[in-house]
Design a protein around this motif. Structure first.
Motif, PDB file in Angstrom:
ATOM      1  N   PRO A   1       6.691   0.065  17.032  1.00 43.17           N
ATOM      2  CA  PRO A   1       7.356   1.355  16.874  1.00 43.17           C
ATOM      3  C   PRO A   1       8.651   1.380  16.082  1.00 43.17           C
ATOM      4  O   PRO A   1       9.167   2.461  15.837  1.00 43.17           O
ATOM      5  N   GLY A   2       9.249   0.280  15.687  1.00 45.00           N
ATOM      6  CA  GLY A   2      10.430   0.360  14.829  1.00 45.00           C
ATOM      7  C   GLY A   2      10.038   0.755  13.419  1.00 45.00           C
ATOM      8  O   GLY A   2       8.906   0.509  12.978  1.00 45.00           O
ATOM      9  N   ASP A   3      10.940   1.382  12.687  1.00 42.04           N
ATOM     10  CA  ASP A   3      10.642   1.815  11.326  1.00 42.04           C
ATOM     11  C   ASP A   3      10.273   0.615  10.450  1.00 42.04           C
ATOM     12  O   ASP A   3      10.898  -0.441  10.524  1.00 42.04           O
ATOM     13  N   THR A   4       9.256   0.797   9.610  1.00 42.16           N
ATOM     14  CA  THR A   4       8.807  -0.267   8.725  1.00 42.16           C
ATOM     15  C   THR A   4       8.637   0.256   7.305  1.00 42.16           C
ATOM     16  O   THR A   4       8.374   1.443   7.106  1.00 42.16           O
ATOM     17  N   GLY A   5       8.775  -0.627   6.333  1.00 41.53           N
ATOM     18  CA  GLY A   5       8.499  -0.302   4.939  1.00 41.53           C
ATOM     19  C   GLY A   5       7.243  -0.996   4.449  1.00 41.53           C
ATOM     20  O   GLY A   5       6.941  -0.967   3.256  1.00 41.53           O
ATOM     21  N   ALA A   6       6.500  -1.611   5.371  1.00 40.20           N
ATOM     22  CA  ALA A   6       5.315  -2.387   5.000  1.00 40.20           C
ATOM     23  C   ALA A   6       4.303  -1.534   4.241  1.00 40.20           C
ATOM     24  O   ALA A   6       4.022  -0.392   4.599  1.00 40.20           O
ATOM     25  N   THR A   7       3.744  -2.108   3.185  1.00 43.72           N
ATOM     26  CA  THR A   7       2.738  -1.459   2.351  1.00 43.72           C
ATOM     27  C   THR A   7       1.474  -2.309   2.344  1.00 43.72           C
ATOM     28  O   THR A   7       1.550  -3.532   2.251  1.00 43.72           O
ATOM     29  N   GLU A   8       0.327  -1.652   2.437  1.00 41.26           N
ATOM     30  CA  GLU A   8      -0.949  -2.362   2.373  1.00 41.26           C
ATOM     31  C   GLU A   8      -1.896  -1.646   1.421  1.00 41.26           C
ATOM     32  O   GLU A   8      -1.915  -0.417   1.348  1.00 41.26           O
ATOM     33  N   GLU A   9      -2.688  -2.439   0.674  1.00 40.37           N
ATOM     34  CA  GLU A   9      -3.663  -1.919  -0.277  1.00 40.37           C
ATOM     35  C   GLU A   9      -5.068  -2.228   0.220  1.00 40.37           C
ATOM     36  O   GLU A   9      -5.321  -3.298   0.769  1.00 40.37           O
ATOM     37  N   TYR A  10      -5.991  -1.273  -0.011  1.00 43.21           N
ATOM     38  CA  TYR A  10      -7.371  -1.404   0.478  1.00 43.21           C
ATOM     39  C   TYR A  10      -8.333  -1.351  -0.701  1.00 43.21           C
ATOM     40  O   TYR A  10      -8.241  -0.459  -1.548  1.00 43.21           O
ATOM     41  N   ASP A  11      -9.269  -2.305  -0.760  1.00 44.46           N
ATOM     42  CA  ASP A  11     -10.226  -2.353  -1.863  1.00 44.46           C
ATOM     43  C   ASP A  11     -11.630  -1.918  -1.452  1.00 44.46           C
ATOM     44  O   ASP A  11     -12.593  -2.110  -2.204  1.00 44.46           O
ATOM     45  N   GLY A  12     -11.743  -1.350  -0.279  1.00 45.26           N
ATOM     46  CA  GLY A  12     -13.046  -0.948   0.235  1.00 45.26           C
ATOM     47  C   GLY A  12     -13.569  -1.895   1.289  1.00 45.26           C
ATOM     48  O   GLY A  12     -14.520  -1.574   2.014  1.00 45.26           O
ATOM     49  N   THR A  13     -12.942  -3.073   1.376  1.00 39.67           N
ATOM     50  CA  THR A  13     -13.349  -4.070   2.376  1.00 39.67           C
ATOM     51  C   THR A  13     -12.144  -4.648   3.096  1.00 39.67           C
ATOM     52  O   THR A  13     -12.086  -4.648   4.329  1.00 39.67           O
ATOM     53  N   ASN A  14     -11.172  -5.133   2.333  1.00 36.46           N
ATOM     54  CA  ASN A  14     -10.045  -5.850   2.914  1.00 36.46           C
ATOM     55  C   ASN A  14      -8.709  -5.182   2.608  1.00 36.46           C
ATOM     56  O   ASN A  14      -8.572  -4.458   1.614  1.00 36.46           O
ATOM     57  N   TRP A  15      -7.731  -5.462   3.462  1.00 36.89           N
ATOM     58  CA  TRP A  15      -6.358  -5.000   3.277  1.00 36.89           C
ATOM     59  C   TRP A  15      -5.492  -6.165   2.820  1.00 36.89           C
ATOM     60  O   TRP A  15      -5.589  -7.272   3.351  1.00 36.89           O
ATOM     61  N   THR A  16      -4.634  -5.926   1.827  1.00 37.67           N
ATOM     62  CA  THR A  16      -3.691  -6.937   1.367  1.00 37.67           C
ATOM     63  C   THR A  16      -2.293  -6.336   1.334  1.00 37.67           C
ATOM     64  O   THR A  16      -2.127  -5.138   1.064  1.00 37.67           O
ATOM     65  N   ALA A  17      -1.288  -7.171   1.593  1.00 35.87           N
ATOM     66  CA  ALA A  17       0.092  -6.697   1.615  1.00 35.87           C
ATOM     67  C   ALA A  17       0.570  -6.396   0.199  1.00 35.87           C
ATOM     68  O   ALA A  17       0.312  -7.159  -0.734  1.00 35.87           O
ATOM     69  N   GLY A  18       1.268  -5.271   0.042  1.00 35.23           N
ATOM     70  CA  GLY A  18       1.902  -4.908  -1.221  1.00 35.23           C
ATOM     71  C   GLY A  18       3.409  -4.971  -1.070  1.00 35.23           C
ATOM     72  O   GLY A  18       3.922  -5.405  -0.040  1.00 35.23           O
ATOM     73  N   GLY A  19       4.136  -4.533  -2.097  1.00 37.73           N
ATOM     74  CA  GLY A  19       5.590  -4.516  -2.030  1.00 37.73           C
ATOM     75  C   GLY A  19       6.093  -3.492  -1.036  1.00 37.73           C
ATOM     76  O   GLY A  19       5.609  -2.360  -0.994  1.00 37.73           O
ATOM     77  N   SER A  20       7.057  -3.873  -0.210  1.00 37.77           N
ATOM     78  CA  SER A  20       7.570  -2.980   0.828  1.00 37.77           C
ATOM     79  C   SER A  20       8.425  -1.863   0.236  1.00 37.77           C
ATOM     80  O   SER A  20       9.028  -2.016  -0.830  1.00 37.77           O
ATOM     81  N   LEU A  21       8.485  -0.722   0.934  1.00 42.63           N
ATOM     82  CA  LEU A  21       9.414   0.319   0.592  1.00 42.63           C
ATOM     83  C   LEU A  21      10.844  -0.226   0.620  1.00 42.63           C
ATOM     84  O   LEU A  21      11.138  -1.141   1.398  1.00 42.63           O
ATOM     85  N   ASN A  22      11.716   0.305  -0.210  1.00 39.24           N
ATOM     86  CA  ASN A  22      13.118  -0.135  -0.195  1.00 39.24           C
ATOM     87  C   ASN A  22      13.777   0.201   1.133  1.00 39.24           C
ATOM     88  O   ASN A  22      14.633  -0.541   1.627  1.00 39.24           O
ATOM     89  N   THR A  23      13.405   1.338   1.732  1.00 30.54           N
ATOM     90  CA  THR A  23      13.941   1.760   3.020  1.00 30.54           C
ATOM     91  C   THR A  23      12.788   2.044   3.982  1.00 30.54           C
ATOM     92  O   THR A  23      11.977   2.946   3.730  1.00 30.54           O
ATOM     93  N   GLY A  24      12.691   1.270   5.068  1.00 28.51           N
ATOM     94  CA  GLY A  24      11.688   1.531   6.083  1.00 28.51           C
ATOM     95  C   GLY A  24      11.885   2.911   6.680  1.00 28.51           C
ATOM     96  O   GLY A  24      13.022   3.304   6.949  1.00 28.51           O
TER      97      GLY A  24
END
Length: 238
Positions: free
Chosen positions: A210-233
């Motif tokens: 529940p804490g604020d996050t800037g985490a970004t994830e990309e989806y290719d139709g099968t798997n999720w991969t981490a992307g660059g985080s937001l500058n401010t969560g």
């Protein structure tokens, strides 16, 4: 064929991780993810016609384009949900067909004439489709949730995460008729947002863990991969 080096006088830099302090116009190739990246300037915001809601609502669903947008559902103070639908034509808003089941904090994707509302807070699994005139109830999601992220079209949609409770990492795809369970997010979260034209090329970011996050994830139709985080969560993005 003209190359980037011939135009700008220097080659594209190859890196193993995205730079920490990107500058406008910067281009690089991330050999770890196998993707080119660049930084472009965003445009400016301008005022337009207000929605007709009185009192104002929050946690609405929305989708469409700047000249054919859709807003629907939401919370109305002091806490009830509404089924009001409004259509945007690039200038002003007009009332559309009401939802069959008023919802708030739902997942939403599609266009003004082919929209989907999926779930809602706290743990609704109700799904409805909008054809530009009226809403129709269709098959429910497998897992009820609110404050999920969403992306795609009426026939290629995606719902990720949310709060049932508990906070979820579950992902479901919609094919225009039924929902199917897919691989979970890397980071379970809610009150975040997503984008993408189809469920094979989606992006989700921000939210609460529940804490604020800037985490970004990309989806290719099968798997999720981490992307660059937001500058401010942050949470409750659009």
């Amino acid at each position: 064929m003209t190359t980037y080096k011939e135009i700008f006088g220097k080659p594209i830099k190859v890196v193993s991780s995205d730079p920490a302090n990107e500058a406008e116009g910067q281009v690089w190739y991330n050999e770890t993810t196998g993707k080119f990246r660049s930084v472009v300037a965003g445009g400016a915001w301008s005022s337009s016609g207000s929605m007709s809601r009185n009192p104002a609502n929050d946690a609405l669903g929305g989708c469409g384009t700047p000249t054919a947008g859709l807003g629907f559902g939401g919370y109305s103070p002091p806490g009830g949900t509404v089924g009001l639908t409004e259509e945007y034509n690039g200038t002003g808003w007009a009332t559309g067909g009401a939802m069959n089941t008023p919802e708030a904090a739902m997942g939403s994707f599609g266009t003004q004439t082919a929209a989907v509302s999926a779930g809602g807070s706290p743990n609704s699994a109700v799904t409805e489709e909008y054809n530009g005139t009226a809403w129709t109830a269709v098959n429910a999601m497998g897992t009820g949730r609110g404050y999920s992220a969403s992306a795609g079209t009426e026939t290629s949609g995606l719902i990720a995460g949310g709060n049932s409770p508990p906070i979820l990492g579950n992902v479901e795809e919609y094919n225009g008729s039924t929902w199917s369970e897919q691989n979970n997010l890397g980071t379970a979260r809610y009150q975040f947002t997503g984008c993408g034209a189809a469920n094979t090329a989606a992006l989700v970011f921000g939210g609460s863990t529940p804490g604020d996050t800037g985490a970004t994830e990309e989806y290719d139709g099968t798997n999720w991969t981490a992307g660059g985080s937001l500058n401010t969560g942050r949470r409750r993005l659009a």
